[in-house]
Design a protein around this motif. Structure first.
Motif, PDB file in Angstrom:
ATOM      1  N   ARG A  50       0.835  -1.199   0.000  1.00  0.00           N
ATOM      2  CA  ARG A  50       0.000   0.000   0.000  1.00  0.00           C
ATOM      3  C   ARG A  50       0.873   1.254   0.000  1.00  0.00           C
ATOM      4  NH1 ARG A  50      -3.217  -0.562   4.797  1.00  0.00           N
ATOM      5  NH2 ARG A  50      -4.262  -2.224   3.621  1.00  0.00           N
ATOM      6  N   VAL A  51       2.005   1.219   0.715  1.00  0.00           N
ATOM      7  CA  VAL A  51       2.912   2.375   0.730  1.00  0.00           C
ATOM      8  C   VAL A  51       3.440   2.661  -0.674  1.00  0.00           C
ATOM      9  CG1 VAL A  51       5.176   3.172   1.522  1.00  0.00           C
ATOM     10  CG2 VAL A  51       3.592   2.124   3.137  1.00  0.00           C
ATOM     11  N   LEU A  52       3.884   1.598  -1.361  1.00  0.00           N
ATOM     12  CA  LEU A  52       4.460   1.784  -2.701  1.00  0.00           C
ATOM     13  C   LEU A  52       3.412   2.239  -3.706  1.00  0.00           C
ATOM     14  CD1 LEU A  52       6.794  -1.337  -2.827  1.00  0.00           C
ATOM     15  CD2 LEU A  52       7.450   1.039  -2.438  1.00  0.00           C
ATOM     16  N   LEU A  53       2.224   1.649  -3.650  1.00  0.00           N
ATOM     17  CA  LEU A  53       1.174   2.046  -4.590  1.00  0.00           C
ATOM     18  C   LEU A  53       0.681   3.463  -4.304  1.00  0.00           C
ATOM     19  CD1 LEU A  53      -0.885  -1.253  -4.954  1.00  0.00           C
ATOM     20  CD2 LEU A  53       0.790  -0.279  -6.525  1.00  0.00           C
ATOM     21  N   THR A  54       0.697   3.852  -3.019  1.00  0.00           N
ATOM     22  CA  THR A  54       0.306   5.231  -2.690  1.00  0.00           C
ATOM     23  C   THR A  54       1.318   6.222  -3.268  1.00  0.00           C
ATOM     24  OG1 THR A  54      -0.763   4.487  -0.653  1.00  0.00           O
ATOM     25  CG2 THR A  54      -0.236   6.827  -0.821  1.00  0.00           C
ATOM     26  N   GLU A  55       2.600   5.852  -3.207  1.00  0.00           N
ATOM     27  CA  GLU A  55       3.624   6.707  -3.812  1.00  0.00           C
ATOM     28  C   GLU A  55       3.363   6.867  -5.311  1.00  0.00           C
ATOM     29  OE1 GLU A  55       7.461   5.176  -3.009  1.00  0.00           O
ATOM     30  OE2 GLU A  55       7.257   5.281  -0.822  1.00  0.00           O
ATOM     31  N   VAL A  58       0.424   9.229  -5.863  1.00  0.00           N
ATOM     32  CA  VAL A  58       0.766  10.647  -5.689  1.00  0.00           C
ATOM     33  C   VAL A  58       1.561  11.154  -6.900  1.00  0.00           C
ATOM     34  CG1 VAL A  58       2.078  12.279  -4.297  1.00  0.00           C
ATOM     35  CG2 VAL A  58       0.712  10.507  -3.184  1.00  0.00           C
ATOM     36  N   ILE A  59       2.531  10.352  -7.338  1.00  0.00           N
ATOM     37  CA  ILE A  59       3.327  10.750  -8.511  1.00  0.00           C
ATOM     38  C   ILE A  59       2.431  10.917  -9.736  1.00  0.00           C
ATOM     39  CG2 ILE A  59       5.100   9.962 -10.136  1.00  0.00           C
ATOM     40  CD1 ILE A  59       6.488   8.633  -7.752  1.00  0.00           C
ATOM     41  N   GLY A  60       1.510   9.961  -9.930  1.00  0.00           N
ATOM     42  CA  GLY A  60       0.599  10.044 -11.072  1.00  0.00           C
ATOM     43  C   GLY A  60      -0.314  11.249 -11.007  1.00  0.00           C
ATOM     44  N   TRP A 115       2.646  -1.870 -10.223  1.00  0.00           N
ATOM     45  CA  TRP A 115       2.128  -3.054  -9.532  1.00  0.00           C
ATOM     46  C   TRP A 115       3.064  -4.247  -9.650  1.00  0.00           C
ATOM     47  CZ3 TRP A 115       0.612  -7.919 -11.323  1.00  0.00           C
ATOM     48  CH2 TRP A 115      -0.045  -8.721 -10.373  1.00  0.00           C
ATOM     49  N   LEU A 116       3.584  -4.525 -10.874  1.00  0.00           N
ATOM     50  CA  LEU A 116       4.444  -5.687 -11.064  1.00  0.00           C
ATOM     51  C   LEU A 116       5.765  -5.575 -10.300  1.00  0.00           C
ATOM     52  CD1 LEU A 116       4.673  -8.414 -12.435  1.00  0.00           C
ATOM     53  CD2 LEU A 116       5.665  -7.277 -14.439  1.00  0.00           C
ATOM     54  N   PRO A 117       6.485  -4.435 -10.367  1.00  0.00           N
ATOM     55  CA  PRO A 117       7.702  -4.323  -9.534  1.00  0.00           C
ATOM     56  C   PRO A 117       7.409  -4.476  -8.048  1.00  0.00           C
ATOM     57  CG  PRO A 117       7.652  -2.595 -11.199  1.00  0.00           C
ATOM     58  CD  PRO A 117       6.320  -3.262 -11.248  1.00  0.00           C
TER      59      PRO A 117
END
Length: 584
Positions: A50-55, A58-60, A115-117
């Motif tokens: 969730r932390v990585l996808l939230t990042e 935000v970037i998007g 998502w894949l990374p």
């Protein structure tokens, strides 16, 4: 035009997806220890994910807002630049749908790409991640992914070849599906193809630069997945560019051949762009010019010929045989002097007509009569010169008192010359609204329209090339950061700054060459397949490989890769040797 622009926007976003995914792969790889530590102190996989996808969210969101603002500004600038006194700039329209779609696509795309990374990172046990210096992610040649991608390439290639050879009703749909499968599979196989490709070029690199070339080749295949994702963006852009080049060159040669074959007159008189409409009376002054043979092409519309919608083109029966080449396959062109008509073979075949058949003729609901087919001639449905139905002027005048004169064919004794063109122009009253074109002018005009369209497409594809170049720069920059200690060691062993710079630039050239080669091969193949579907309806269309344009595309890709390496190479050359060699 809207659909074309949306299509190229989709291509740009698709290419950008590889850049985003590659970036997140490298970022997650560098933060493996940090993420493992979070897991070790109690964070669950879901929380870290969730932390990585939230990042990425935000970037998007930030990138989407910036892109929307920049795009709106570019649209306003383009409106101002292209505005004239006749067509002033309209009010800028920014609909809620555009805003919402842009923000949704721009926000969701980075999350999908990340998502894949993220999933791969979550698959590494915390203990292994804490103990590993650089977790490797090699491409396994026997993996399920490799087999699936190989199957996609074989299936897609077979579908494209089948569509090209059968040229049936849905051939282009089949080819489009095959192209999508082939490109998708090739993208997945690039990590596997990178090693043999680099091995093929390594002897050349080592001959030019023995040490730096060998290091560049080894570094390029150190992480095949990263290399594949970087080269894939460039391959997609080159696939479209080279495919368009093949189709454009083939179409240009076809038009050139068609003009040379069909046009036997010396000059074609046409209205200048945006000028007046010509009528049969426009050609009357040419009767006073000695040694001149001419025939207007008087087009008359709104006919129903045996129930088939038709356009009749009236010509002068006595002279048309000298001005246009009619390849008569049945009957004789002398039928025009008898008040009969001549029909193109494609129209006769579609309607089931034959020589000697009398057809009912109706125009605009109240004028009725009948005509007899006296000849059938071979013609191309796409030809701008040979009409589908040729009739004598007298027949057209019987039904239409004001036909539109599409052009005036003129032949002069002695052939084309500056004096002959001046005489024709003078006979027509030196009218600036009329253009007197010779064969070369007609070829340039027809081919120029294709060239203009291709230039628009190339300009749109340049966005994808820029994104691909950014991907190369990003990959090399992250690679330099990861290899900081290694580069510092090389410098300590005696490799100077110029040598490090050369090594990074050679890596960029290898990435560019891999993407450009695959893209060019795919583009030529797809251009051939799509071109085959035109041969059934466009007689005389043959495949033409524009070697110059293809080579230029590869050179531009290599130049872009080289430019993208400037900043990473500069950073690598400026690595602090003591700090880098003592870093953990």
């Amino acid at each position: 035009m809207s659909q074309i622009l949306l299509g190229f926007a989709a291509v740009a976003l698709f290419v950008a997806t590889f850049l985003i995914s590659n970036t997140f792969t490298m970022l997650v790889g560098r933060r493996t220890r940090e993420l493992a530590l979070m897991r070790a102190v109690g964070a669950s996989r879901r929380q870290v994910r969730r932390v990585l996808l939230t990042e990425s969210l935000v970037i998007g969101a930030v990138a989407s807002a910036a892109g929307l603002a920049l795009g709106t500004g570019v649209a306003a600038l383009l409106q101002t630049l292209f505005a004239t006194t006749d067509t002033p700039a309209a009010a800028l329209v920014l609909t809620p749908g555009t805003v919402i779609t842009s923000l949704l696509v721009g926000t969701s795309l980075p999350m999908v790409a990340a998502w894949l990374p993220t999933r791969r990172a979550m698959g590494i046990p915390p203990v292994a991640a804490l103990g590993a210096a650089e977790p490797a992610t090699p491409a396994r040649t026997g993996s399920l992914r490799t087999g699936l991608c190989a199957a996609l390439v074989l299936t897609g290639t077979a579908a494209a070849v089948y569509g090209a050879l059968t040229t049936g009703r849905d051939a282009r749909t089949v080819i489009g599906l095959g192209a999508a499968l082939t490109v998708t599979g090739t993208i997945g196989l690039i990590p596997l193809l990178a090693r043999p490709f680099v091995a093929l070029l390594r002897p050349l690199l080592t001959r030019l630069h023995p040490v730096h070339g060998d290091l560049a080749a080894r570094n390029t295949v150190r992480d095949p997945r990263r290399t594949g994702a970087t080269a894939a963006a460039l391959a997609i852009a080159l696939t479209l560019a080279s495919g368009l080049s093949v189709l454009g060159a083939s179409a240009s040669q076809y038009l050139d051949r068609a003009t040379t074959h069909d046009f036997t007159a010396d000059y074609l008189v046409k209205p200048a762009e945006g000028a007046m409409r010509m009528t049969p009376a426009t050609a009357e002054p040419l009767k006073k010019l000695p040694g001149t043979t001419f025939s207007p092409l008087n087009q008359s519309t709104a006919y129903r010929l045996a129930g088939t919608s038709s356009v009749l083109t009236g010509v002068e029966p006595a002279t048309i045989g000298r001005l246009l080449r009619y390849d008569v396959v049945e009957g004789s062109l002398d039928c025009l002097a008898k008040g009969q008509i001549a029909v193109a073979d494609f129209k006769a075949k579609a309607a089931g007509w034959h020589v000697g058949q009398t057809l009912p003729l109706q125009r605009q609901g109240d004028q009725r009569g009948s005509v007899t087919i006296g000849a059938i001639y071979r013609a191309d449905e796409q030809s701008n010169l040979l009409p589908s139905v040729t009739a004598p002027d007298s027949l057209v005048a019987r039904y239409d008192s004001t036909p539109h004169t599409a052009g005036i064919l003129v032949a002069v004794d002695g052939g084309t010359s500056r004096t002959a063109r001046a005489d024709v122009t003078r006979a027509l009253g030196d009218n600036p609204a009329l253009a007197v074109l010779d064969q070369a002018d007609i070829r340039a005009q027809d081919s120029g329209s294709i060239g203009d369209q291709l230039n628009v497409f190339y300009a749109l594809l340049s966005m994808a090339l820029v994104i691909a170049a950014l991907g190369i720069a990003n990959t090399l920059a992250m690679s330099v950061l990861e290899r900081r200690k290694e580069i510092g060691t090389l410098r300590a062993l005696g490799v100077d700054r110029a040598g490090v710079t050369r090594m990074i630039r050679l890596e960029a050239l290898l990435l560019g060459a891999l993407g450009a080669t695959l893209g060019t091969v795919l583009g030529v193949f797809l251009g051939w397949a799509l071109g085959r579907t035109l041969q059934e309806s466009v007689a005389g269309y043959t495949l033409v490989l524009p070697w110059g344009r293809l080579a230029l595309g590869v050179l531009i890709a290599l130049a872009g890769a080289l430019l993208a390496s400037l900043w990473p190479a500069h950073r690598a050359a400026r690595v602090d040797i003591p700090a880098a060699t003592t870093a953990p």
